[in-house]
Motif scaffolding. Structure first.
Motif, mmCIF file in Angstrom:
data_model
loop_
_atom_site.group_PDB
_atom_site.id
_atom_site.type_symbol
_atom_site.label_atom_id
_atom_site.label_comp_id
_atom_site.label_asym_id
_atom_site.label_seq_id
_atom_site.Cartn_x
_atom_site.Cartn_y
_atom_site.Cartn_z
ATOM 1 N N UNK A 153 0.884 -1.201 -0.257
ATOM 2 C CA UNK A 153 0.245 -0.022 -0.098
ATOM 3 C C UNK A 153 0.774 0.967 -0.031
ATOM 4 N N UNK A 154 0.101 2.439 -0.518
ATOM 5 C CA UNK A 154 1.609 3.498 -0.738
ATOM 6 C C UNK A 154 1.045 3.967 0.162
ATOM 7 N N UNK A 155 2.507 5.236 0.209
ATOM 8 C CA UNK A 155 2.298 5.559 1.940
ATOM 9 C C UNK A 155 2.366 6.351 2.988
ATOM 10 N N UNK A 156 1.098 7.201 2.181
ATOM 11 C CA UNK A 156 -0.138 7.969 2.417
ATOM 12 C C UNK A 156 -1.411 7.284 3.193
ATOM 13 N N UNK A 157 -1.430 5.831 2.291
ATOM 14 C CA UNK A 157 -2.578 5.400 3.346
ATOM 15 C C UNK A 157 -1.555 5.014 4.465
ATOM 16 N N UNK A 158 -0.206 4.308 4.467
ATOM 17 C CA UNK A 158 0.206 4.152 5.851
ATOM 18 C C UNK A 158 -0.406 5.602 6.732
ATOM 19 N N UNK A 159 0.098 6.318 6.359
ATOM 20 C CA UNK A 159 -0.090 7.864 7.337
ATOM 21 C C UNK A 159 -1.548 7.770 7.339
ATOM 22 N N UNK A 160 -2.162 7.406 6.396
ATOM 23 C CA UNK A 160 -3.826 6.773 7.403
ATOM 24 C C UNK A 160 -4.088 5.992 8.543
ATOM 25 N N UNK A 161 -2.988 5.354 8.711
ATOM 26 C CA UNK A 161 -3.082 4.281 9.527
ATOM 27 C C UNK A 161 -2.394 5.245 10.903
ATOM 28 N N UNK A 162 -1.353 5.597 10.408
ATOM 29 C CA UNK A 162 -0.502 6.350 11.897
ATOM 30 C C UNK A 162 -1.888 7.267 12.374
ATOM 31 N N UNK A 163 -1.983 8.177 11.858
ATOM 32 C CA UNK A 163 -3.118 9.444 11.664
ATOM 33 C C UNK A 163 -3.898 9.251 12.456
ATOM 34 N N UNK A 164 -4.765 7.514 12.047
ATOM 35 C CA UNK A 164 -6.064 7.292 12.707
ATOM 36 C C UNK A 164 -6.175 7.042 13.848
ATOM 37 N N UNK A 165 -4.065 5.673 14.205
ATOM 38 C CA UNK A 165 -4.143 5.449 15.867
ATOM 39 C C UNK A 165 -4.375 6.475 16.675
ATOM 40 N N UNK A 166 -3.663 7.731 16.367
ATOM 41 C CA UNK A 166 -3.916 8.920 17.142
ATOM 42 C C UNK A 166 -4.751 9.175 17.713
ATOM 43 N N UNK A 167 -6.088 9.023 17.281
ATOM 44 C CA UNK A 167 -6.999 9.093 17.839
ATOM 45 C C UNK A 167 -7.970 8.653 18.907
ATOM 46 N N UNK A 168 -7.222 6.516 18.698
ATOM 47 C CA UNK A 168 -7.621 5.267 19.504
ATOM 48 C C UNK A 168 -8.069 5.964 20.594
ATOM 49 N N UNK A 169 -6.718 5.933 21.323
ATOM 50 C CA UNK A 169 -6.807 6.855 22.554
ATOM 51 C C UNK A 169 -7.499 7.996 23.203
ATOM 52 N N UNK A 170 -7.463 8.917 22.470
ATOM 53 C CA UNK A 170 -7.821 10.007 22.750
ATOM 54 C C UNK A 170 -9.403 10.113 22.463
ATOM 55 N N UNK A 171 -9.502 10.791 21.104
ATOM 56 C CA UNK A 171 -10.970 11.329 20.482
ATOM 57 C C UNK A 171 -12.292 10.318 21.026
ATOM 58 N N UNK A 172 -11.412 9.198 19.868
ATOM 59 C CA UNK A 172 -12.569 7.477 20.301
ATOM 60 C C UNK A 172 -12.006 6.715 21.273
ATOM 61 N N UNK A 173 -11.160 7.229 22.946
ATOM 62 C CA UNK A 173 -11.553 6.455 23.777
ATOM 63 C C UNK A 173 -13.011 6.026 24.185
#
Length: 183
Positions: A97-117
């Motif tokens: 998968x392209x780098x920008x898709x992997x970046x989307x996974x990274x930025x999504x992961x930042x939400x799991x313990x904060x805004x999606x807690x």
């Protein structure tokens, strides 16, 4: 009017900033890829992830969680490419998968313990939300020109099934690698 304002729950500054940062990262990645500038998104996401980690109490745990999420995304999105159901015009390494898709996974992961807690401990709800929201997000990316569904029905079903499994797994990992616990 004052009574209505009092009934709005206090979501907190961290949650609001995290939500807005995710949206910004998503738009940078998708629009960058759609405009044949696939490095704009990953650069923006790197700054967002850095800011996220600087605020984390447990930086190494939160970093490991983000790396695990990106690895999960690399496998899932690369598998979708392999099936031929989805095509990303800006791939950087054949079969991955392209780098920008992997970046989307990274930025999504930042939400799991904060805004999606609020989803922690609600695996069934997370699975349902993942099965609905993720395919819609991908569909939005396709509509903006960042990707192509070669077989839309198969791709959307695979995304729904994959995300129905991925969300509870990500929540389980996030609870064990929570760099924002007791903040």
């Amino acid at each position: 009017m004052t009574a209505a304002i009092r009934t709005v729950p206090n979501i907190g500054t961290d949650v609001l900033i995290n939500f807005v940062a995710f949206q910004l990262g998503w738009w940078c990645c998708v629009l960058g890829a759609a405009q044949n500038n696939p490095l704009i998104g990953p650069f923006a996401v790197a700054l967002i992830v850095l800011a996220h980690l600087l605020r984390a109490r447990g930086k190494s745990a939160e970093s490991l969680f983000i790396v695990c999420a990106v690895a999960l995304g690399a496998v899932g999105d690369s598998a979708l490419m392999y099936t031929g159901w989805i095509v990303y015009p800006s791939t950087w390494i054949d079969g991955i998968a392209p780098l920008w898709i992997l970046a989307l996974w990274a930025v999504f992961a930042t939400t799991i313990n904060v805004s999606m807690r609020w989803l922690h401990g609600r695996d069934l709800l997370a699975a349902v939300l993942g099965a609905i929201a993720a395919p819609l997000s991908y569909w939005g990316g396709v509509r903006l020109g960042a990707a192509t569904f070669v077989h839309p029905t198969a791709a959307l079903i695979a995304l729904a099934c994959g995300w129905a499994l991925a969300m509870p797994l990500l929540l389980w990992l996030a609870q064990r690698l929570d760099g924002y616990a007791a903040r």
